[in-house]
Design a protein around this motif. Structure first.
Motif, PDB file in Angstrom:
ATOM      1  N   SER A 179       0.736  -1.258   0.036  1.00  0.00           N
ATOM      2  CA  SER A 179      -0.007   0.077  -0.106  1.00  0.00           C
ATOM      3  C   SER A 179       0.961   1.336  -0.194  1.00  0.00           C
ATOM      4  O   SER A 179       1.003   1.895   1.183  1.00  0.00           O
ATOM      5  N   LEU A 180       1.377   1.357  -1.076  1.00  0.00           N
ATOM      6  CA  LEU A 180       2.288   2.669  -1.330  1.00  0.00           C
ATOM      7  C   LEU A 180       1.979   3.601  -2.537  1.00  0.00           C
ATOM      8  O   LEU A 180       1.734   2.971  -3.723  1.00  0.00           O
ATOM      9  N   LEU A 181       1.471   4.647  -2.150  1.00  0.00           N
ATOM     10  CA  LEU A 181       1.186   5.523  -3.403  1.00  0.00           C
ATOM     11  C   LEU A 181       2.264   6.446  -3.759  1.00  0.00           C
ATOM     12  O   LEU A 181       2.969   6.972  -2.884  1.00  0.00           O
ATOM     13  N   GLU A 182       2.715   6.631  -5.176  1.00  0.00           N
ATOM     14  CA  GLU A 182       3.547   7.673  -5.636  1.00  0.00           C
ATOM     15  C   GLU A 182       2.859   8.934  -6.217  1.00  0.00           C
ATOM     16  O   GLU A 182       2.130   8.622  -6.898  1.00  0.00           O
ATOM     17  N   ILE A 183       3.288  10.153  -5.749  1.00  0.00           N
ATOM     18  CA  ILE A 183       2.094  11.214  -5.887  1.00  0.00           C
ATOM     19  C   ILE A 183       3.225  12.057  -6.373  1.00  0.00           C
ATOM     20  O   ILE A 183       4.517  12.717  -6.104  1.00  0.00           O
TER      21      ILE A 183
END
Length: 263
Positions: A179-183
């Protein structure tokens, strides 16, 4: 039509699961470059992880890094283009995300490295000297990428909830099994930066062949005239691409390129 430029993701696409670029793939990439067709790496990796494969970028020496936030000139060892997140906007999104999704932890990527909140549990080795502090202390200058992690929500649930909160004010991508978001900054994707690079080279979208495996590759695959999802790709990528290549562990990118250029 033979492509005039090849754009390929790295992890899960060009790079094998053990992190290597096979001798066969390296040989095919060199042959394509010798034919006058640049092979551009287009990756979510930060610069420090992309440098590991720069020996394979060819004489043109350009790579799109951090999901489009940076075009790196390998030969000159300097940025050719930076598209960072403004800290004011980034910190506002951090506040809103944390209010909506308690337990969200942040890290931020700058050109000179990564800074992480103490609660951010990195799955990779953290570089020596990486700073641990609150996001407010870390995010004081424009950043190439903001990372958000949650240890309790599943990846899809986290992404869906974050998209609702951010509402298009920043670009959220997902290329991890966790659960890693790259923004990224508004409008910054692999596709939009690749388009800028191709415009400088006088190459149209229909002349580009692109390869990818994860949702952060979707804009690039939609933009390119010819798109390949790897056999090991995320279901959304397999559905979106116009073709399927063998898996990354089967040297799928190289096998497709060998068929196109050396039938």
């Amino acid at each position: 039509m033979t492509p005039r430029l090849v754009a390929t993701d790295l992890d899960g696409t060009l790079v094998r699961s053990d992190g290597s670029v096979s001798p066969y793939t390296a040989e095919v990439l060199a042959q394509v470059e010798e034919a006058g067709v640049p092979v551009v790496f287009v990756t979510g990796r930060p610069l420090r992880w992309t440098e590991e494969v720069f020996e394979h970028v060819g004489e043109h020496g350009l790579a799109v890094v951090s999901n489009g936030a940076l075009v790196w000139d390998v030969a000159r060892h300097r940025p050719a283009l930076e598209r960072p997140i403004d800290p004011g906007l980034g910190l506002e999104m951090c506040r809103l995300l944390r209010e909506a999704l308690p337990g969200t932890a942040y890290a931020v990527e700058h050109l000179d490295g990564i800074g992480l909140e103490p609660e951010f549990l990195e799955r990779h080795a953290v570089p020596d000297g990486a700073r641990r502090a609150s996001i407010e202390e870390l995010f004081t200058t424009p950043a190439l990428k903001l990372l958000a992690r949650h240890e309790e929500l599943g990846p899809q649930d986290f992404w869906d909830a974050a998209e609702e909160v951010v509402a298009g004010r920043l670009v959220i991508t997902w290329s991890s099994a966790t659960s890693l978001l790259e923004i990224s900054a508004p409008g910054v994707t692999k596709a939009s930066t690749l388009e800028l690079l191709c415009a400088d080279l006088g190459i149209a979208a229909e002349e580009v062949m692109a390869f990818g495996d994860m949702p952060n590759d979707l804009p690039m695959l939609a933009w390119a005239g010819t798109s390949y999802a790897m056999a090991n790709a995320h279901p959304t990528v397999l559905e979106a691409a116009t073709h399927t290549a063998p898996s990354n562990d089967e040297d799928g990118v190289a096998r497709v390129l060998a068929g196109v250029f050396y039938q």
